[in-house]
Scaffold this motif. Sequence first.
Motif, mmCIF file in Angstrom:
data_model
loop_
_atom_site.group_PDB
_atom_site.id
_atom_site.type_symbol
_atom_site.label_atom_id
_atom_site.label_comp_id
_atom_site.label_asym_id
_atom_site.label_seq_id
_atom_site.Cartn_x
_atom_site.Cartn_y
_atom_site.Cartn_z
ATOM 1 N N MET A 110 3.953 25.053 9.815
ATOM 2 C CA MET A 110 4.106 23.639 9.463
ATOM 3 C C MET A 110 5.184 22.969 10.310
ATOM 4 O O MET A 110 5.396 21.763 10.220
ATOM 5 C CB MET A 110 4.461 23.493 7.977
ATOM 6 C CG MET A 110 3.330 23.864 7.027
ATOM 7 S SD MET A 110 1.951 22.682 7.102
ATOM 8 C CE MET A 110 2.656 21.279 6.252
ATOM 9 N N TRP A 115 1.610 16.273 15.206
ATOM 10 C CA TRP A 115 1.206 15.065 14.481
ATOM 11 C C TRP A 115 1.992 13.883 15.008
ATOM 12 O O TRP A 115 3.144 14.029 15.422
ATOM 13 C CB TRP A 115 1.441 15.226 12.974
ATOM 14 C CG TRP A 115 0.306 15.965 12.298
ATOM 15 C CD1 TRP A 115 -0.463 16.928 12.848
ATOM 16 C CD2 TRP A 115 -0.151 15.775 10.967
ATOM 17 N NE1 TRP A 115 -1.389 17.389 11.958
ATOM 18 C CE2 TRP A 115 -1.222 16.693 10.770
ATOM 19 C CE3 TRP A 115 0.221 14.950 9.922
ATOM 20 C CZ2 TRP A 115 -1.916 16.789 9.574
ATOM 21 C CZ3 TRP A 115 -0.469 15.045 8.721
ATOM 22 C CH2 TRP A 115 -1.532 15.952 8.555
ATOM 23 N N ARG A 123 6.929 16.965 13.328
ATOM 24 C CA ARG A 123 6.437 18.206 12.724
ATOM 25 C C ARG A 123 5.393 17.885 11.652
ATOM 26 O O ARG A 123 5.442 16.838 10.999
ATOM 27 C CB ARG A 123 7.584 18.979 12.086
ATOM 28 C CG ARG A 123 8.655 19.439 13.043
ATOM 29 C CD ARG A 123 9.677 20.312 12.325
ATOM 30 N NE ARG A 123 10.219 19.656 11.132
ATOM 31 C CZ ARG A 123 10.976 20.278 10.228
ATOM 32 N NH1 ARG A 123 11.258 21.561 10.370
ATOM 33 N NH2 ARG A 123 11.438 19.608 9.194
ATOM 34 N N ARG A 124 4.467 18.786 11.459
ATOM 35 C CA ARG A 124 3.468 18.607 10.407
ATOM 36 C C ARG A 124 4.147 18.390 9.050
ATOM 37 O O ARG A 124 3.747 17.524 8.274
ATOM 38 C CB ARG A 124 2.544 19.830 10.333
ATOM 39 C CG ARG A 124 1.656 20.033 11.541
ATOM 40 C CD ARG A 124 0.838 21.309 11.380
ATOM 41 N NE ARG A 124 -0.011 21.556 12.548
ATOM 42 C CZ ARG A 124 -0.767 22.643 12.680
ATOM 43 N NH1 ARG A 124 -0.774 23.579 11.737
ATOM 44 N NH2 ARG A 124 -1.521 22.801 13.756
ATOM 45 N N TRP A 125 5.157 19.188 8.775
ATOM 46 C CA TRP A 125 5.816 19.107 7.472
ATOM 47 C C TRP A 125 6.497 17.761 7.275
ATOM 48 O O TRP A 125 6.450 17.194 6.179
ATOM 49 C CB TRP A 125 6.814 20.241 7.317
ATOM 50 C CG TRP A 125 7.642 20.114 6.060
ATOM 51 C CD1 TRP A 125 8.980 19.976 5.957
ATOM 52 C CD2 TRP A 125 7.148 20.096 4.720
ATOM 53 N NE1 TRP A 125 9.383 19.875 4.661
ATOM 54 C CE2 TRP A 125 8.268 19.948 3.862
ATOM 55 C CE3 TRP A 125 5.886 20.178 4.145
ATOM 56 C CZ2 TRP A 125 8.155 19.882 2.476
ATOM 57 C CZ3 TRP A 125 5.767 20.118 2.758
ATOM 58 C CH2 TRP A 125 6.878 19.973 1.945
ATOM 59 N N ASP A 210 -1.951 24.769 6.042
ATOM 60 C CA ASP A 210 -2.494 24.663 7.403
ATOM 61 C C ASP A 210 -2.872 26.022 7.954
ATOM 62 O O ASP A 210 -3.158 26.156 9.148
ATOM 63 C CB ASP A 210 -1.469 24.010 8.334
ATOM 64 C CG ASP A 210 -0.242 24.890 8.537
ATOM 65 O OD1 ASP A 210 -0.030 25.802 7.708
ATOM 66 O OD2 ASP A 210 0.506 24.656 9.493
ATOM 67 N N ILE A 239 -4.599 21.134 6.505
ATOM 68 C CA ILE A 239 -3.743 20.399 7.424
ATOM 69 C C ILE A 239 -4.008 20.884 8.853
ATOM 70 O O ILE A 239 -3.905 22.081 9.142
ATOM 71 C CB ILE A 239 -2.245 20.602 7.081
ATOM 72 C CG1 ILE A 239 -1.958 20.178 5.640
ATOM 73 C CG2 ILE A 239 -1.367 19.842 8.059
ATOM 74 C CD1 ILE A 239 -2.200 18.717 5.353
ATOM 75 N N GLY A 240 -4.326 19.934 9.759
ATOM 76 C CA GLY A 240 -4.534 20.291 11.162
ATOM 77 C C GLY A 240 -5.995 20.225 11.576
ATOM 78 O O GLY A 240 -6.901 20.035 10.763
ATOM 79 N N SER A 247 -4.576 26.180 15.688
ATOM 80 C CA SER A 247 -4.865 26.149 14.252
ATOM 81 C C SER A 247 -5.557 27.433 13.812
ATOM 82 O O SER A 247 -6.435 27.953 14.505
ATOM 83 C CB SER A 247 -5.752 24.947 13.921
ATOM 84 O OG SER A 247 -6.135 24.972 12.571
ATOM 85 N N ASP A 270 -4.697 14.347 10.867
ATOM 86 C CA ASP A 270 -3.516 13.585 11.268
ATOM 87 C C ASP A 270 -2.971 12.850 10.050
ATOM 88 O O ASP A 270 -3.522 12.914 8.941
ATOM 89 C CB ASP A 270 -3.832 12.623 12.401
ATOM 90 C CG ASP A 270 -5.037 11.719 12.089
ATOM 91 O OD1 ASP A 270 -5.196 11.337 10.911
ATOM 92 O OD2 ASP A 270 -5.799 11.404 13.010
#
Length: 335
Positions: A110, A115, A123-125, A210, A239-240, A247, A270
């Motif tokens: 994450m 993103w 970061r994704r998180w 994710d 997620i992703g 991924s 996204d």
Amino acid sequence: MMPANFEIAYPWVFWLFPLPLLLFWLLPPLRMRSAALLFPGYQRALDYTGGKPRKSALVKRRNFFNWLALILIWGLFLAALSSPQLVGEPKMKVKTSRNFLITADISFSMAQKDWEVDGQKVRRWDAVKSLMHEFIEKREGDRMGLVFFATNAYVQAPFTPDLQTVDQMLEEADVGMAGQMTHIGKAIAKGIDMFDQDTIKTKVMLLLTDGVDAGTDVLPLDGADMAKQDSVMIYTIGIGDPGSQSSDLDEKTLQQIAEMTGGKYFLAKDAEQLQQIYTEVDKLEPIEYEEEEHRPETLLYMYPLAAALGLAFLANLVASLVGLLKKSRNREAYV
């Protein structure tokens, strides 16, 4: 014309306004004894006139201003007793209808910066957390809780209607706090334990991840089966982009978890798609409201009551001054 937000709680109190007048007509007047002045020729006067001595009493009568003050005081007292108040706009009272648990993946994956938010790579998180703040704010009426998972799963916030606390606990969480790997089954089991400790029957879990499950203790589908038996509905969010090389999202497992528990699976490639997913979840699990309305009230009884007490004090003061003035004049006349 009275303002729309002004109300009198007990208007029937004003029917008591004629009560003092009714008592004045029905009850006999109050007679007060006064001292008599005896003089040496008193008995002779009686013998000469043939009159007989008798007891006397003085009936005090009030003037117009005394009566006016008493009427105003009685009216103000009734106005205070009727409980006048200012009533605000009615507000619907939100009903606590369910336990809503957010179970979020905070494994190392994450932390990838793939993103985009406001034109910047994040970061994704960080993107998930930012949008989750808005989602939590809109869920007023649910008792919400937080479970974060990676190698381990732990409770970040127990079920509570205090969404500000939940939001603060979300802000304090970060990637890596629960380990490196992704154990989805363990996260579902932890969520079920939280639901079992509460009495609200409607149970909803929002599971975000994710990655692919790497656990061996509790498999994801076994956890979903336990959730189904415990009437827990799970909405899963992947997620992703599953087509990218970075991924390892296991969409099939997330879809099966959602189908087994009566929920739904969403894919968020996204931040924009994730925002749409939160909106869709809001529609699937709408906030319920109670029938009764709450209206803020501001009591105003103290104002007519204070006016009545002030008028009574002023009338008594004027009466005392008038009495002293009369006595002073009588003394001057005697001299």
